[in-house]
Scaffold this motif. Structure first.
Motif, PDB file in Angstrom:
ATOM      1  N   LEU A 143      -4.911  16.123 -29.624  1.00  0.00           N
ATOM      2  CA  LEU A 143      -4.272  17.227 -29.070  1.00  0.00           C
ATOM      3  C   LEU A 143      -2.997  17.119 -28.695  1.00  0.00           C
ATOM      4  O   LEU A 143      -2.261  18.024 -29.068  1.00  0.00           O
ATOM      5  CB  LEU A 143      -5.167  17.742 -27.904  1.00  0.00           C
ATOM      6  N   VAL A 147       0.231  19.216 -30.156  1.00  0.00           N
ATOM      7  CA  VAL A 147       1.121  19.865 -29.213  1.00  0.00           C
ATOM      8  C   VAL A 147       2.451  19.561 -29.699  1.00  0.00           C
ATOM      9  O   VAL A 147       3.296  20.360 -29.786  1.00  0.00           O
ATOM     10  CB  VAL A 147       0.934  19.673 -27.747  1.00  0.00           C
ATOM     11  N   LEU A 197       4.090  28.974 -30.744  1.00  0.00           N
ATOM     12  CA  LEU A 197       3.224  27.683 -30.298  1.00  0.00           C
ATOM     13  C   LEU A 197       1.786  28.203 -30.313  1.00  0.00           C
ATOM     14  O   LEU A 197       0.748  27.506 -30.822  1.00  0.00           O
ATOM     15  CB  LEU A 197       3.673  27.277 -28.822  1.00  0.00           C
ATOM     16  N   LYS A 198       1.625  29.433 -29.862  1.00  0.00           N
ATOM     17  CA  LYS A 198      -0.002  29.869 -29.911  1.00  0.00           C
ATOM     18  C   LYS A 198      -0.266  30.119 -31.327  1.00  0.00           C
ATOM     19  O   LYS A 198      -1.511  29.459 -31.298  1.00  0.00           O
ATOM     20  CB  LYS A 198       0.089  31.123 -29.001  1.00  0.00           C
ATOM     21  N   LEU A 201      -1.171  26.472 -32.442  1.00  0.00           N
ATOM     22  CA  LEU A 201      -2.165  25.779 -31.716  1.00  0.00           C
ATOM     23  C   LEU A 201      -3.696  26.486 -31.391  1.00  0.00           C
ATOM     24  O   LEU A 201      -4.719  25.612 -31.421  1.00  0.00           O
ATOM     25  CB  LEU A 201      -1.833  25.369 -30.308  1.00  0.00           C
ATOM     26  N   GLN A 202      -3.390  27.746 -32.018  1.00  0.00           N
ATOM     27  CA  GLN A 202      -4.731  28.497 -31.595  1.00  0.00           C
ATOM     28  C   GLN A 202      -5.752  27.999 -32.652  1.00  0.00           C
ATOM     29  O   GLN A 202      -7.052  27.766 -32.096  1.00  0.00           O
ATOM     30  CB  GLN A 202      -4.573  29.963 -32.087  1.00  0.00           C
ATOM     31  N   LEU A 205      -7.339  25.136 -30.555  1.00  0.00           N
ATOM     32  CA  LEU A 205      -7.820  25.402 -29.507  1.00  0.00           C
ATOM     33  C   LEU A 205      -9.652  25.897 -29.606  1.00  0.00           C
ATOM     34  O   LEU A 205     -10.193  25.751 -28.791  1.00  0.00           O
ATOM     35  CB  LEU A 205      -7.075  26.437 -28.616  1.00  0.00           C
ATOM     36  N   ARG A 206      -9.498  26.602 -30.454  1.00  0.00           N
ATOM     37  CA  ARG A 206     -10.762  27.072 -31.011  1.00  0.00           C
ATOM     38  C   ARG A 206     -11.807  26.077 -31.502  1.00  0.00           C
ATOM     39  O   ARG A 206     -12.838  26.061 -31.139  1.00  0.00           O
ATOM     40  CB  ARG A 206     -10.584  28.208 -32.161  1.00  0.00           C
TER      41      ARG A 206
END
Lengths: 210, 212
Positions: A143, A147, A197-198, A201-202, A205-206
């Motif tokens: 992770l 990031v 970033l979102k 990384l989405q 994250l899911r």
């Protein structure tokens, strides 16, 4: 009004660790090496972290962070006493980091994503809590690796503002002073960087159910 | 407000920089819009991950190495910022003032003192002054020649003295002053046009008269 700087550290009424950054910088301007060393100790972690996150290169970040403090020493007489030392320091750090990114882009000597992945993985595993299970540590490492890669993929001018805000925790106004841009531009850059970033990384994250 | 406007407030909401009204509106929007709520939660998790990123290690001897490197840099003359000599700005300022003074002097002009302006022009004694000769009078050269001749010299010199008393100060005869009457003119597009005819029902325009 700041208290006058006691030039003689041996007879100073305050121990050096209790002097403000600005007082210490006044001592550095007059050639006090103890004051310089104290300032380095206070900020070495944050400066190293900033350049490390912006460059995403752990080995180079140590050298560049050293160079930040060398620049502080060289230009010690250019520091204006009334201004905040940390803002001046991180202005130098951000400029050096940006210059380093541009230099690498020019030379096309940017490290490969594989090397980055390996480096971040090593770093993450070392920093993981040793009490955790190996599987959890690996997940955490992956992770953090993702990031790091996502931050490194953000364009430079957005990345520096993002790291200063969301990793180093500076206020928008301070970031504006460091980067020499208005507060509205700082907010705009940070919002764009966060959106990038979102999006990157989405999926992770899911997948991880975070 | 719609979902796009709500998403524009996500960053400020995370930074706790919204006004009370904006906050209340956004939270009401979250309660009604699952998509925006999910999007904001994703952003929050992303920023928590970034903020929780492990800090970089710092070597134990970092400060000592930085000090040693700073000492070395101070010993290298090309790394120390060059100090501008103080005489450069002083000289530059003086030169600028001199240039400005010269420009102002040329623009304003140097006022002449009254003594200089009113002082009579000294005539060179060697320059022969013009003499007005009326018809019938004998020129001075002829008078001199006749004087040299020895006959009637006393009568000629007496006539010259009398004629000299009648010689005016200048070559102009003030009894016949000349008047220049300047008609009114108008300027149109930089060219002068004489007013040919003045309106009959109006008083005549003033005339400027210059008399010598």
């Amino acid at each position: 009004m700041q208290a006058p700087l006691a030039l003689d550290r041996e007879t100073s009424p305050l121990p050096i660790v209790r002097l403000s950054d600005e007082d210490l910088m006044g001592g550095v301007a007059e050639g006090d090496e103890r004051a310089f060393t104290e300032l380095v100790r206070r900020y070495q972690g944050r400066v190293t972290n900033l350049v490390s996150r912006v460059l995403n290169d752990r080995e180079a970040s140590d050298d560049l962070a050293q160079e930040v403090f060398v620049r502080v020493h060289i230009h010690r007489r250019n520091y204006r006493r009334g201004s905040k030392f940390s803002t001046w320091l991180f202005t130098i750090a951000a400029n050096l980091a940006k210059n380093e990114i541009r230099r690498r882009v020019r030379r096309r000597n940017w490290f490969s994503l594989d090397a980055l992945q390996e480096m971040l993985s090593d770093s993450a595993i070392q920093l993981a809590d040793p009490k955790e299970g190996q599987e959890t540590a690996l997940q955490r490492g992956q992770l953090q690796e993702a990031v790091g890669r996502a931050i490194a993929a953000v364009p430079e001018k957005y990345r520096v503002a993002l790291v200063l805000r969301d990793i180093e925790g500076f206020a928008y106004e301070e970031i504006g002073q460091m980067l020499g841009i208005p507060g509205g531009t700082v907010r705009s850059r940070i919002n764009r960087a966060r959106g990038m970033l979102k999006r990157k990384l989405q999926p992770l994250l899911r997948k991880e159910g975070l | 407000m719609n979902c796009r406007q709500a998403q524009n407030l996500f960053g400020a909401y995370w930074d706790d920089e919204l006004t009370q009204a904006e906050r209340e509106w956004l939270e009401a929007h979250f309660a009604a819009c699952a998509a925006c709520r999910t999007a904001y939660e994703d952003l929050g998790r992303t920023l928590e991950l970034v903020g929780g990123f492990p800090r970089a290690d710092v070597a134990p001897d970092f400060a000592e190495r930085a000090l040693a490197r700073a000492r070395r840099a101070a010993a290298e003359p090309d790394r120390v910022p060059a100090v501008t000599p103080r005489w450069i700005p002083i000289t530059a300022t003086a030169a600028l003032l001199a240039v400005l003074g010269t420009m102002v002097y040329q623009w304003i002009g140097f006022p002449q003192g009254p003594a200089r302006r009113d002082a009579p022009i000294a005539l060179d004694e060697r320059i022969e002054q013009p003499v007005r000769i009326s018809a019938g009078q004998v020129p001075p050269a002829a008078a001199v020649g006749s004087r040299e001749g020895g006959s009637s010299g006393g009568a000629a010199s007496g006539a010259l003295v009398a004629a000299a008393g009648e010689i005016p100060d200048s070559l102009f005869d003030h009894a016949e002053d000349v008047e220049f009457i300047l008609d009114a003119v108008t300027l149109r597009k930089g060219r002068a046009h004489t007013v040919v005819r003045a309106p009959q029902d109006q008083p005549r325009a003033q005339q400027a008269v210059i008399t010598f």
